[in-house]
Design an enzyme around this catalytic site. Structure first.
Site, PDB file in Angstrom:
ATOM      1  N   ARG A 279      49.261  -6.275   3.008  1.00 60.40           N
ATOM      2  CA  ARG A 279      50.387  -7.150   2.640  1.00 60.40           C
ATOM      3  C   ARG A 279      51.069  -7.538   3.941  1.00 60.40           C
ATOM      4  O   ARG A 279      51.615  -6.672   4.643  1.00 60.40           O
ATOM      5  CB  ARG A 279      51.359  -6.430   1.704  1.00 60.40           C
ATOM      6  CG  ARG A 279      52.646  -7.210   1.497  1.00 60.40           C
ATOM      7  CD  ARG A 279      53.474  -6.716   0.358  1.00 60.40           C
ATOM      8  NE  ARG A 279      52.889  -7.118  -0.918  1.00 60.40           N
ATOM      9  CZ  ARG A 279      53.528  -7.097  -2.078  1.00 60.40           C
ATOM     10  NH1 ARG A 279      54.793  -6.695  -2.141  1.00 60.40           N
ATOM     11  NH2 ARG A 279      52.925  -7.475  -3.185  1.00 60.40           N
TER      12      ARG A 279
ATOM     13  N   HIS B  18      48.977 -14.920  -3.187  1.00 56.86           N
ATOM     14  CA  HIS B  18      49.001 -13.580  -3.810  1.00 56.86           C
ATOM     15  C   HIS B  18      47.849 -13.526  -4.822  1.00 56.86           C
ATOM     16  O   HIS B  18      48.078 -13.461  -6.032  1.00 56.86           O
ATOM     17  CB  HIS B  18      50.359 -13.373  -4.482  1.00 56.86           C
ATOM     18  CG  HIS B  18      50.682 -11.949  -4.824  1.00 56.86           C
ATOM     19  ND1 HIS B  18      49.852 -10.880  -4.518  1.00 56.86           N
ATOM     20  CD2 HIS B  18      51.761 -11.406  -5.465  1.00 56.86           C
ATOM     21  CE1 HIS B  18      50.413  -9.761  -4.934  1.00 56.86           C
ATOM     22  NE2 HIS B  18      51.559 -10.047  -5.527  1.00 56.86           N
TER      23      HIS B  18
ATOM     24  N   GLN C 273      47.589 -10.837  -7.732  1.00 61.75           N
ATOM     25  CA  GLN C 273      48.536 -11.037  -8.835  1.00 61.75           C
ATOM     26  C   GLN C 273      47.967 -11.991  -9.870  1.00 61.75           C
ATOM     27  O   GLN C 273      48.066 -11.757 -11.077  1.00 61.75           O
ATOM     28  CB  GLN C 273      49.853 -11.605  -8.282  1.00 61.75           C
ATOM     29  CG  GLN C 273      50.901 -11.836  -9.347  1.00 61.75           C
ATOM     30  CD  GLN C 273      51.397 -10.525  -9.935  1.00 61.75           C
ATOM     31  OE1 GLN C 273      51.814  -9.640  -9.204  1.00 61.75           O
ATOM     32  NE2 GLN C 273      51.349 -10.380 -11.255  1.00 61.75           N
TER      33      GLN C 273
ATOM     34  N   ASP D  76      58.877 -16.974 -11.095  1.00 59.77           N
ATOM     35  CA  ASP D  76      58.968 -15.929 -10.074  1.00 59.77           C
ATOM     36  C   ASP D  76      60.343 -16.070  -9.439  1.00 59.77           C
ATOM     37  O   ASP D  76      61.062 -17.066  -9.669  1.00 59.77           O
ATOM     38  CB  ASP D  76      57.831 -16.115  -9.047  1.00 59.77           C
ATOM     39  CG  ASP D  76      57.767 -14.999  -8.007  1.00 59.77           C
ATOM     40  OD1 ASP D  76      58.383 -13.931  -8.229  1.00 59.77           O
ATOM     41  OD2 ASP D  76      57.097 -15.195  -6.967  1.00 59.77           O
TER      42      ASP D  76
ATOM     43  N   CYS E 225      55.563 -11.981 -12.192  1.00 56.90           N
ATOM     44  CA  CYS E 225      54.874 -10.954 -11.386  1.00 56.90           C
ATOM     45  C   CYS E 225      55.764  -9.752 -11.106  1.00 56.90           C
ATOM     46  O   CYS E 225      55.257  -8.678 -10.797  1.00 56.90           O
ATOM     47  CB  CYS E 225      54.371 -11.572 -10.089  1.00 56.90           C
ATOM     48  SG  CYS E 225      55.691 -12.134  -8.980  1.00 56.90           S
TER      49      CYS E 225
ATOM     50  N   ARG F 191      47.559  -5.080 -12.936  1.00 59.22           N
ATOM     51  CA  ARG F 191      47.284  -5.078 -11.498  1.00 59.22           C
ATOM     52  C   ARG F 191      46.223  -4.016 -11.195  1.00 59.22           C
ATOM     53  O   ARG F 191      45.339  -4.235 -10.370  1.00 59.22           O
ATOM     54  CB  ARG F 191      48.574  -4.793 -10.701  1.00 59.22           C
ATOM     55  CG  ARG F 191      49.639  -5.889 -10.800  1.00 59.22           C
ATOM     56  CD  ARG F 191      49.198  -7.185 -10.138  1.00 59.22           C
ATOM     57  NE  ARG F 191      48.854  -6.980  -8.747  1.00 59.22           N
ATOM     58  CZ  ARG F 191      49.735  -6.909  -7.733  1.00 59.22           C
ATOM     59  NH1 ARG F 191      51.027  -7.055  -7.971  1.00 59.22           N
ATOM     60  NH2 ARG F 191      49.337  -6.729  -6.482  1.00 59.22           N
TER      61      ARG F 191
END
Ligand code: CP
Ligand code: NVA
Length: 308
Positions: A110, A137, A140, A225, A264, A292
């Site tokens: 990340r 991402h 996700q 988001d 998410c 996930r």
């Protein structure tokens, strides 16, 4: 030696590979229903493998889900924050990649800058997985697609409405749309549109406007988001620009009757989504968070060459 199977951006993947990963995730999840969380899958495709997980930004879901994923695959994990590594004191990304390549079998990163993940992968001799950057991402979105399919069947042919910031998560939806054959209807303020290159990758699969009511009309899935992502510095301007973009019951009522809501997480109740929607009957956020693990297990299985 063959090139490592990196999982950095969905647009670089073959549609058949994405389908294979999703199908494997559905199967793997069903096969371990009711099992203790650390019990290893019967085929243990991560046996004798170690995954390094490197974090330059905060994380709850990505951190714990990758750790659970590698355990359930029968492998081992090592988690480190970049700040604790020499990376945090300026050791080059490339040197770090070469060292970790000698010590582990795959690396999840990340990173603040997408380019750092690309640089890492360019010299890594083991698979590199993007665990979120400023630009995308992908893990996700694999979990989100798994969640949609569990509750509403194949994602191909569905319409997904994205309401809010044209950010990293939105970009990965754009990357997947044409490959998996779903429509992405984006509503975002003009100043916070996705990058042109990402819109182009979706081609005719995506539409974009500044009209949330139009975007969600008849949609099968509504997604949003945070309005302020990690690293964003313009919080006040963002809060003002997104004021009319909250997903609330009135907006959800314009979507298809069976429409579901995804986020998410972490979420901000009363900002990008109302409490009633986030915690309401159309929300799939807890399945989405759990998925996930399942989606990433199949990403890892693909990276290890155990599937595909
Ligand atoms: N959705 C997500 O990636 O959450 P974390 O930031 O907690 O990992
Ligand atoms: N867009 C958010 C996602 C967090 C999981 C961020 O980058 O902060």
């Amino acid at each position: 030696m063959s090139a490592p199977r990196h999982f950095i951006d969905l647009w670089r993947m073959q549609p058949a590979t994405l389908r294979l990963i999703l199908d494997d995730a559905h199967r793997r999840k069903a096969a371990r229903k009711g099992w203790p969380k650390a019990k290893v899958d019967a085929d243990a495709p991560g046996r004798d493998r170690t995954l390094a997980m490197v974090f330059e930004k905060n994380s709850t879901r990505t951190r714990f889900s990758f750790d659970a994923a590698i355990r359930q695959l029968g492998g081992a994990g090592v988690i480190a924050t970049a700040a604790d590594m020499q990376l945090g004191r300026g050791e080059p990304v490339e040197d770090t990649a070469k060292v970790l390549s000698r010590m582990v079998d795959a690396v999840m990163i990340r990173a603040n800058r997408h380019d750092d993940v690309e640089r890492f992968a360019a010299v890594s001799s083991v698979p590199v997985i993007n665990g979120l950057t400023d630009a995308s991402h992908p893990c996700q979105i694999m979990a989100d697609l798994l969640t949609i399919e569990e509750h509403r069947g194949p994602v191909t042919g569905k319409t997904i409405a994205w309401v809010g910031d044209g950010n990293n998560v939105c970009a990965s939806f754009l990357h997947a749309a044409a490959l998996l054959g779903f429509k992405l209807a984006i509503a975002c303020p003009d100043a916070y549109r996705p990058a042109k290159a990402d819109l182009e990758r979706a081609g005719a699969s995506a539409t974009i406007s500044a009209d949330p009511r139009g975007a969600v009309a008849g949609a099968d899935v509504v997604v949003t988001d945070t309005w302020v992502s990690m690293g964003d510095k313009d919080k006040d301007a963002r809060m003002a620009a997104f004021d009319a973009f909250q997903v609330d019951d009135a907006l959800m009522n314009r979507a298809a009757q069976e429409a579901v809501f995804l986020h998410c997480l972490p979420a901000h109740r009363g900002e990008e989504v109302s409490e009633a929607v986030l915690d309401g009957p159309r929300s799939l956020i807890w399945d989405e968070a759990e998925n996930r693990i399942h989606a990433q297990k199949s990403v890892l299985a693909w990276c290890f060459g155990a599937i595909g």
